[in-house]
Every structure is written in structure tokens, then in C-alpha cells.
Design a protein around this motif. Structure first.
Motif, mmCIF file in Angstrom:
data_model
loop_
_atom_site.group_PDB
_atom_site.id
_atom_site.type_symbol
_atom_site.label_atom_id
_atom_site.label_comp_id
_atom_site.label_asym_id
_atom_site.label_seq_id
_atom_site.Cartn_x
_atom_site.Cartn_y
_atom_site.Cartn_z
ATOM 1 N N HIS A 6 24.885 23.491 5.376
ATOM 2 C CA HIS A 6 25.992 24.246 5.966
ATOM 3 C C HIS A 6 26.780 25.025 4.904
ATOM 4 O O HIS A 6 26.582 24.840 3.709
ATOM 5 C CB HIS A 6 26.933 23.279 6.694
ATOM 6 N N LEU A 34 20.589 32.295 4.652
ATOM 7 C CA LEU A 34 21.250 32.994 5.754
ATOM 8 C C LEU A 34 22.642 33.414 5.296
ATOM 9 O O LEU A 34 23.411 32.596 4.825
ATOM 10 C CB LEU A 34 21.383 32.074 6.970
ATOM 11 N N HIS A 48 23.237 28.231 4.703
ATOM 12 C CA HIS A 48 24.095 29.268 5.271
ATOM 13 C C HIS A 48 25.312 29.429 4.374
ATOM 14 O O HIS A 48 25.942 28.441 3.997
ATOM 15 C CB HIS A 48 24.532 28.878 6.683
ATOM 16 N N SER A 49 25.640 30.668 3.991
ATOM 17 C CA SER A 49 26.872 30.941 3.274
ATOM 18 C C SER A 49 26.962 30.113 1.991
ATOM 19 O O SER A 49 26.126 30.260 1.106
ATOM 20 C CB SER A 49 28.039 30.658 4.229
ATOM 21 N N TRP A 101 24.771 22.989 12.827
ATOM 22 C CA TRP A 101 23.391 23.300 13.222
ATOM 23 C C TRP A 101 23.031 22.730 14.573
ATOM 24 O O TRP A 101 21.953 23.001 15.091
ATOM 25 C CB TRP A 101 22.421 22.749 12.185
ATOM 26 N N PHE A 136 25.162 33.847 12.422
ATOM 27 C CA PHE A 136 23.926 33.190 11.996
ATOM 28 C C PHE A 136 23.838 31.761 12.536
ATOM 29 O O PHE A 136 22.763 31.195 12.630
ATOM 30 C CB PHE A 136 23.828 33.164 10.461
ATOM 31 N N LEU A 137 24.973 31.191 12.863
ATOM 32 C CA LEU A 137 24.979 29.837 13.402
ATOM 33 C C LEU A 137 25.021 29.818 14.922
ATOM 34 O O LEU A 137 24.310 29.056 15.558
ATOM 35 C CB LEU A 137 26.207 29.072 12.879
ATOM 36 N N THR A 151 23.960 28.699 0.507
ATOM 37 C CA THR A 151 23.073 29.528 -0.321
ATOM 38 C C THR A 151 23.613 29.607 -1.752
ATOM 39 O O THR A 151 22.849 29.572 -2.692
ATOM 40 C CB THR A 151 22.929 30.951 0.247
ATOM 41 N N HIS A 170 28.997 37.027 9.837
ATOM 42 C CA HIS A 170 28.720 35.852 9.005
ATOM 43 C C HIS A 170 28.442 34.579 9.815
ATOM 44 O O HIS A 170 27.529 33.827 9.492
ATOM 45 C CB HIS A 170 29.933 35.630 8.089
#
Ligand SMILES: *[C@@H]1O[C@H](CO)[C@@H](O)[C@H](O)[C@H]1NC(C)=O
Ligand SMILES: *[C@@H]1O[C@H](CO)[C@@H](O)[C@H](O)[C@H]1NC(C)=O
Ligand SMILES: *[C@@H]1O[C@H](CO)[C@@H](O)[C@H](O)[C@H]1NC(C)=O
Ligand SMILES: *[C@@H]1O[C@H](CO)[C@@H](O)[C@H](O)[C@H]1NC(C)=O
Length: 505
Positions: free
Chosen positions: A176, A291, A264-265, A185, A473-474, A268, A470
Motif C-alpha cells: 500500500h 502503480l 502503489h504510491s 486492496w 488505481f485502488l 513504489t 492517484h
């Protein structure tokens, strides 16, 4: 005429309730308007009508027109929205400054008159409960990091269809972002949640949680209320949490396991920080899928950039944001109970706080019925220091580096005046970037700059929808079609492409 009075009252009421803490507004006037509102409420109820319906029919459209959010062209609408959110956030910062308050005390003042409607039981469920609620098997695993943080991570070992339990499954680790948790998720449910989709596609799905979030609020020796506990940024997460989680999965499944990493975010950011510093993880993982990737931050539309100009004044920022935890739980609860109620009244302008302020809000892709459950799980906890680290990235545009303590302290901490940069050229893991054009935190320029530095890029996929942002993506309504389909395809075939290793000498 009546309607105009009602409208005027409500607009004023909204403004009052937001600015009451600033103290400039005469309290008796506030009380009068509050009284007016409750009178209207009683009136509507006494006529046996639903307040919500009354509001939608009679007021909302008028407010929408009055504030000028009505049908314009899409892009004007979006720019307008961005400007509005920025202005609002700026006024929060200024008000906090003027009143020597913490930023989120200003956004969510302590005194609340609302009590909240929370009928949906899933609002209060933990990640494993949500997984079980949807009929999937779930596991929790507790891991202690090298520096003593106790993390709880989650797992969906196999899909709902128990027959195929014994077939070995490929492994995927989902990480996350800032303010998030493993719940990110799964909370969209089996049709839309990436964890379930991967489970159905045959993966053994592991869901990480970072130190300080809902599931990882413990330490062997440190008390959670101390600054020592919260004295970390994404750097420590990348150096201790992520390695601990990866090693744990390998221990559990065997050291020939090839883990696919999907972040994600901030999920990454920590991957790039890990792979460029503890380089043997380039060999351990199979591939990375980023992502909404965040490394460089030169072109930020999020109001977080307003904090950037204070980022060399640590003392001030710690005071503004609270030294330990950014958005501590009690502030969150206050915020939640305030906003979940107002959202029941469909006043979408008001939900542009916190997460939505930082990340943007995409009305077309946002599934409103998810809002209460999102508010039940997000924000899940993060250190203020992490937010400041990001703000520094914005100020030092173009440098993706460790935390900046100021010249003198840097010398002590790192032996150099400036903090060390993360040597991205050492990343040899095959990596795919999935980004979007309306991402306030990961802009085209920055993601492209990152992509060209990767030694073994798989692909840079840009979501083919202009409004996609942003957090879409979730939770976007069309995330399965626009993102997850591509992600599954890349997972299956992406890494088999030939690649060269420029670091092999
Ligand atoms: C609210 O309005 C009612 C009716 O007009 C009045 O009796 C009452 O005193 C008012 N309350 C306050 C707090 O102003
Ligand atoms: C404005 O948009 C709404 C839907 O959001 C639609 O019902 C309405 O017809 C539109 N009005 C105009 C004038 O385009
Ligand atoms: C916070 O962490 C930094 C970097 O690890 C360290 O130098 C500093 O002493 C820590 N401060 C406290 C109060 O623990
Ligand atoms: C929105 O979320 C709800 C609750 O999870 C779900 O039942 C519904 O199908 C979703 N709608 C869309 C369009 O994705």
C-alpha cells in the motif's frame, strides 16, 4: 424566495462550521444559523419527508449552480476543482499558522455535533475480516523487523474455489501507499479489489503493512506515544520493513520462490529505495510493478507542495503537523464522524479533505458507495516525518534522496552536507510503471524521468483515461478494465522479454 433563504443559510452554515475554530466569526451568529438549520431539519422531518431527498431536490442543485460546478467542459471543470481544493488547503495551512494549531485540528475541529450513521458492518472490519466476509481464506502473520517494529501482514493463500488448493501458486506481494494499509486492496470487494482478482487468477497474495499503520502499531521496546517510535520515514520502511516482509515470505515458502512486487504510491518509493541500496533484492524478486510511481517530485499538483517551502524548517513543520503521527487516530475519528455524516447528505465539496486533498478526487471514477468504508480504513497511519521527507523531495526537485536534517546534522548522520541520493542506476530488477495523466503526485514528467533511468524497464503504461488519478488505481469503478487487466497481462508475460544487466561488470 424561501429556497434562497434556505440556500443562503446552508451555505453560511457550511462556512461557519468550517471556520468556527478561527474565532473571527461571532459565536451568537453561528448559534443562530445552527438553530436555523435544525429548525429546517425539524420542519422537513415533521412533514414526513426524507431530509436527504429534500436536500438533493431543493438545495444541492442550487448550491451546485451557485458555486459554479455545473456543466462546463471536462477539463475546465477539473482545473476549477484543483484550484478550489488548493485554495481550501492553503486556507487551512494559514489558519493553523495564525492560530498555532495543528493542521488537522483545523481541518477537523474537536467539537462535533454530529453523530454518525454507520450501518454497513464492513466499515469496522479489519482486513482479515473483510477477506473472510467475502468468502476467501485469510491469514495473518506477525513479523519483527531488525529495529524492533512488530508488523502484521495479511495473506489470501488461495482463491474461494477450494478445489485448487494444492496447486502451487505464483507469489505476489502487494504494498500500500502513504496513509494506507492492506485494506486498500480488499475494501472494494471481490469484483473490483485487486487482491481478489489476483487470487482468482491463481496467485498466492500477500498484503504488507508498514510500521505505524493500523496493523503495525507496536514495537519490542518503544512506546507508541513516543517520538522515538515515529522517528522514521519511507527510508526506514525500505531498509527494515520491506526486507523483513520479503525474507519472511521466502522463509515461509522456500528460497526458490519468485516474488512479484506490486506497489502503489509510497509502496513504489520504498521499492526503488530498497533496490538501489540493498541490491541483492534485485535478484530475489521476480519483477516490480509500480502503480502511480513516486520517486522524483518536481511537478506536483497536490497541495502537499505548499508544505515544501517550509520543509527546511523542521521544527515549524513538526509543530504544524504534530511531531509523531501524521493524522493521529483521534483526529481521524473526529474527521470521520464529521465527514461521513456530511457525505450522507451528498455534499461532495466537503469530502475534499485529507486523502482527497492530498491526492485529488475524480468524480467520474469514484464509487460513492465505497466512501463510508474507505473512511473506515483510510487514513491508516503514517509518521509526520514521512510526509516531511516527501515535502523535501518536492523542494529539492530532481533529487531522490534520504532525509535532510540540515547541513550540520547531515554531516553527523551521513558524513556529507547533503543527504545521499538513492543510486537508481543500481536497480536491475525488471520494472513496469503504470501511471496516469491526472495524478497529482506522480506527474508525466517525473514518471518519465524515472522510467528512463531504469536498467531493465518492462513497459510504461499510461492509463487511457484523462481523469484517472492517484487513488483511482485502488478504487476506480473502471480500475479492473483500465489497470488490472494490463497488470495481469504484464505479470504473465512481461518479464520473459530479453533484458540486459548493465551492472554485471
Ligand atoms: C432556537 O430557535 C427557537 C425557536 O425560534 C428558540 O425558542 C430557541 O431559543 C433558539 N435557540 C437558540 C440557541 O438560539
Ligand atoms: C448537466 O449535467 C446533468 C448531469 O450531471 C444533466 O442531467 C443535465 O442535463 C446537464 N445540463 C445541461 C444544460 O447540459
Ligand atoms: C531519529 O532518527 C535519526 C536517524 O536515524 C537519529 O539520528 C536520531 O537520533 C533519532 N532521534 C531520536 C530522538 O530518536
Ligand atoms: C460500488 O461499490 C459498491 C459497494 O462495494 C458495489 O456494490 C458496486 O457494485 C460498486 N459500483 C460500481 C459501479 O463499481
Amino acid at each position: 424566495m424561501k429556497l434562497i433563504i434556505v440556500l443562503f443559510t446552508l451555505v453560511l452554515f457550511i462556512q461557519c462550521s468550517e471556520s468556527r475554530h478561527t474565532g473571527w466569526f461571532p459565536q451568537n451568529l453561528v448559534d443562530a444559523f445552527t438553530n436555523k438549520t435544525s429548525q429546517i431539519t425539524n420542519y422537513v422531518r415533521s412533514k414526513g419527508r426524507s431530509l436527504k431527498q429534500f436536500y438533493v431536490e431543493n438545495v444541492r442543485n442550487k448550491i451546485t449552480t451557485y458555486l459554479g460546478y455545473n456543466n462546463q467542459t471536462e477539463s475546465e471543470d477539473r482545473i476549477d476543482n484543483q484550484a478550489r481544493v488548493k485554495r481550501k488547503f492553503k486556507s487551512y495551512v494559514e489558519s493553523a499558522q495564525a492560530n498555532e494549531k495543528k493542521l488537522f485540528d483545523v481541518i477537523a475541529p474537536k467539537k462535533l455535533e454530529y453523530s454518525c450513521d454507520d450501518n454497513d458492518p464492513s466499515i469496522h472490519m479489519s482486513t482479515p475480516q473483510l477477506i473472510a466476509f467475502h468468502g476467501y481464506p485469510s491469514e495473518s502473520h506477525t513479523i519483527v523487523t531488525e529495529d524492533g517494529y512488530i508488523l502484521t501482514i495479511h495473506r489470501i493463500p488461495h482463491s474461494r474455489n477450494g478445489k485448487r488448493q494444492n496447486i502451487p501458486r505464483k507469489t505476489v506481494l502487494l504494498h500500500h501507499g502513504l496513509l494506507g494499509s492492506s485494506a486498500d486492496w480488499v475494501l472494494a470487494g471481490p469484483e473490483k479489489g485487486l487482491a481478489y482478482i489476483l487470487s482468482e487468477a491463481g496467485y498466492d497474495v500477500w498484503l504488507a503493512n508498514v510500521r505505524g499503520n493500523t496493523y503495525s502499531r507496536a514495537h519490542l521496546t518503544l512506546n507508541i506515544d513516543t517520538f522515538e517510535f515515529w522517528n522514521f520515514t519511507f527510508h526506514e520502511v525500505s531498509q527494515y520493513d520491506l526486507p523483513a516482509v520479503i525474507d519472511y515470505i521466502m522463509d515461509n515458502k522456500g528460497w526458490d520462490t519468485k516474488i512479484n512486487y506490486i506497489g502503489h504510491s509510497m509502496g513504489t518509493t520504498i521499492l526503488f529505495a530498497l533496490l538501489s541500496t540493498k541490491t541483492h533484492y534485485n535478484k530475489i524478486l521476480r519483477a516490480g510493478f509500480a502503480l502511480a510511481p513516486v520517486a522524483f517530485m518536481t511537478d506536483i499538483k497536490s497541495p502537499i507542495h505548499l508544505l515544501a517551502r517550509y520543509s527546511n524548517n523542521l521544527e515549524y513543520l513538526l509543530k504544524l503537523l504534530g511531531a509523531n503521527e501524521f493524522l493521529p487516530q483521534n483526529a481521524v475519528l473526529r474527521w470521520l464522524s464529521k465527514h461521513a455524516c456530511e457525505i450522507n447528505h451528498y455534499e461532495e465539496a466537503i469530502c475534499e479533505n485529507s486523502m482527497f486533498v492530498l491526492c485529488g478526487h475524480d468524480e467520474r471514477q469514484f464509487n460513492r458507495s465505497l466512501l463510508p468504508i474507505i473512511l473506515g480504513h483510510v487514513p491508516a497511519g503514517a509518521s509526520t516525518k514521512t510526509l516531511i521527507h516527501y515535502a523535501q523531495e518536492i523542494r529539492n526537485s530532481g533529487r531522490f534522496q534520504q532525509f535532510d536534517y540540515g547541513k550540520e546534522s547531515n554531516l553527523k548522520e551521513y558524513g556529507t552536507i547533503t543527504p545521499p541520493e538513492y543510486p537508481l542506476h543500481k536497480i536491475t530488477l525488471p520494472i513496469a510503471l503504470l501511471s496516469s495523466e491526472n495524478d497529482w503526485l506522480a506527474s508525466d514528467v517525473d514518471v518519465t524521468n524515472l522510467y528512463v533511468q531504469l536498467a531493465n524497464p518492462i513497459e510504461h503504461y499510461i492509463v487511457p483515461l484523462k481523469e484517472f488519478n492517484h487513488i483511482d488505481f485502488l478504487w476506480a469503478v473502471d480500475a479492473p478494465k483500465l489497470v488490472f487487466e494490463k497488470l495481469l497481462q504484464l505479470l504473465e508475460e512481461g518479464v520473459t522479454k530479453p533484458f540486459f544487466n548493465i551492472n554485471s561488470h
